[in-house]
Structures are given as C-alpha cells and as structure tokens.
Write an enzyme that holds these catalytic residues in place. Structure first.
Site, mmCIF file in Angstrom:
data_model
loop_
_atom_site.group_PDB
_atom_site.id
_atom_site.type_symbol
_atom_site.label_atom_id
_atom_site.label_comp_id
_atom_site.label_asym_id
_atom_site.label_seq_id
_atom_site.Cartn_x
_atom_site.Cartn_y
_atom_site.Cartn_z
ATOM 1 N N GLN A 4 0.656 -1.281 0.061
ATOM 2 C CA GLN A 4 -0.250 -0.139 -0.105
ATOM 3 C C GLN A 4 0.757 1.149 0.316
ATOM 4 O OE1 GLN A 4 -3.423 -0.440 2.519
ATOM 5 N NE2 GLN A 4 -4.021 0.397 1.465
ATOM 6 N N ALA A 75 -6.737 0.161 -1.190
ATOM 7 C CA ALA A 75 -6.858 1.194 -0.562
ATOM 8 C C ALA A 75 -7.802 1.836 0.770
ATOM 9 C CB ALA A 75 -6.649 2.506 -1.671
ATOM 10 N N HIS A 76 -6.823 3.026 1.411
ATOM 11 C CA HIS A 76 -7.523 3.510 2.576
ATOM 12 C C HIS A 76 -8.490 4.584 1.828
ATOM 13 C CE1 HIS A 76 -7.845 -0.694 5.417
ATOM 14 N NE2 HIS A 76 -6.384 -0.378 4.721
ATOM 15 N N HIS A 77 -9.992 5.622 2.256
ATOM 16 C CA HIS A 77 -9.792 6.361 1.534
ATOM 17 C C HIS A 77 -9.951 7.112 2.619
ATOM 18 C CE1 HIS A 77 -8.972 5.606 -2.663
ATOM 19 N NE2 HIS A 77 -9.608 4.631 -2.386
ATOM 20 N N GLU A 78 -9.548 8.397 2.792
ATOM 21 C CA GLU A 78 -9.778 9.470 3.807
ATOM 22 C C GLU A 78 -9.739 10.693 3.693
ATOM 23 O OE1 GLU A 78 -6.698 7.608 3.550
ATOM 24 O OE2 GLU A 78 -7.268 6.176 4.732
#
Length: 147
Positions: A4, A75-78
């Site tokens: 990542q 992914a981790h979206h913020e």
C-alpha cells in the site's frame, strides 16, 4: 503479496453528493472523484511492485508476476471532514468535534488530511477512544467546545 502506498491529497480529488444519483430513500448518493494515474502515484506503485518482486525472488520464488496496476492497488480513502486547529481550514477539532455543531462528533478516517502508507485501523481506534473519553469526562459535564 500486496503493498500500500500513500497518495498525496489533491484539490480535485473529492467526495461530494452526486446531483444525478439517489439512494433508496431518494437522497443524493455520495460520489468519489479520484485518479490513480498521476505521475507521483504511478511511480510509487511501480517502486512498491519492484520491491515485492525482489522480496519474492529472495524468498526463493521460481515464478513472480504482477497483477494489473490500475485502477490501483487496494486503498483506504480518507478526508472529507478534516481535523485541525483552525475552524477556517478544518471541519473538526482534535476530538472529532464539529466546529459548527458542538454535539456532533465524527469518528473515522474521514478526519485524516491524507493517508499514510499504513493501515489506519489502530489510529482510528486510538482517536475513537480519545473522543469517547473526552465526551464522557468533559463534554457531558460541560457541553460546548472541547479545545
């Protein structure tokens, strides 16, 4: 293996309400505008894939291959409710408390200004604990801004 990477925040990458799509209750649905194909992001993904191939070979793999890169790795979206110290440039304070609505607390990765290259779960848990503690030990006794 998977890796990542951190993506930089760009002003044209947004989450807003779609003017044309509605949810089951007739409310506007969220819309995410996001692009993995920027040179910086491509270079990071290429670097990470090369490192993973090197690790695989060092571990004795006889076959190493790549999955398709884009639209991008997991992914981790913020973002969306940025945390900060100034109400002019952020949505919530360090406790996730809305600057505009004192009894509204936002917990989750939406308060992050950007994403690191690491899983956000433990940071989210720590912030949730800190927010819950502030609500119980301070806000309940004296409702208002927690600064």
């Amino acid at each position: 293996m998977t890796g990542q990477t951190e993506n930089l925040p760009y002003p044209d990458q947004t989450i807003d309400l779609d003017p044309d799509v509605r949810d089951a209750w007739g409310l506007p649905a969220p819309r995410m505008t996001y692009d993995w194909r920027r040179p910086n992001e491509r270079a990071r993904v290429e670097f990470m894939q090369k490192k993973m191939e090197d690790v695989g070979r060092a571990m004795g793999a006889t076959v190493v291959w790549r999955a398709p890169v884009f639209p991008g790795p997991g992914a981790h979206h913020e973002g969306g409710t940025r945390m900060g110290t100034d109400p002019k440039t952020s949505v919530v304070n360090r406790y996730g408390q809305s600057w505009d609505i004192p009894n509204l607390f936002v917990i989750g990765s939406s308060t992050f200004p950007s994403m690191s290259g690491f899983n956000p779960t433990l940071t989210i848990q720590a912030l949730a604990y800190m927010t819950a503690d502030a609500i119980v030990s301070r806000y309940r006794k004296s409702p208002g801004a927690l600064l």
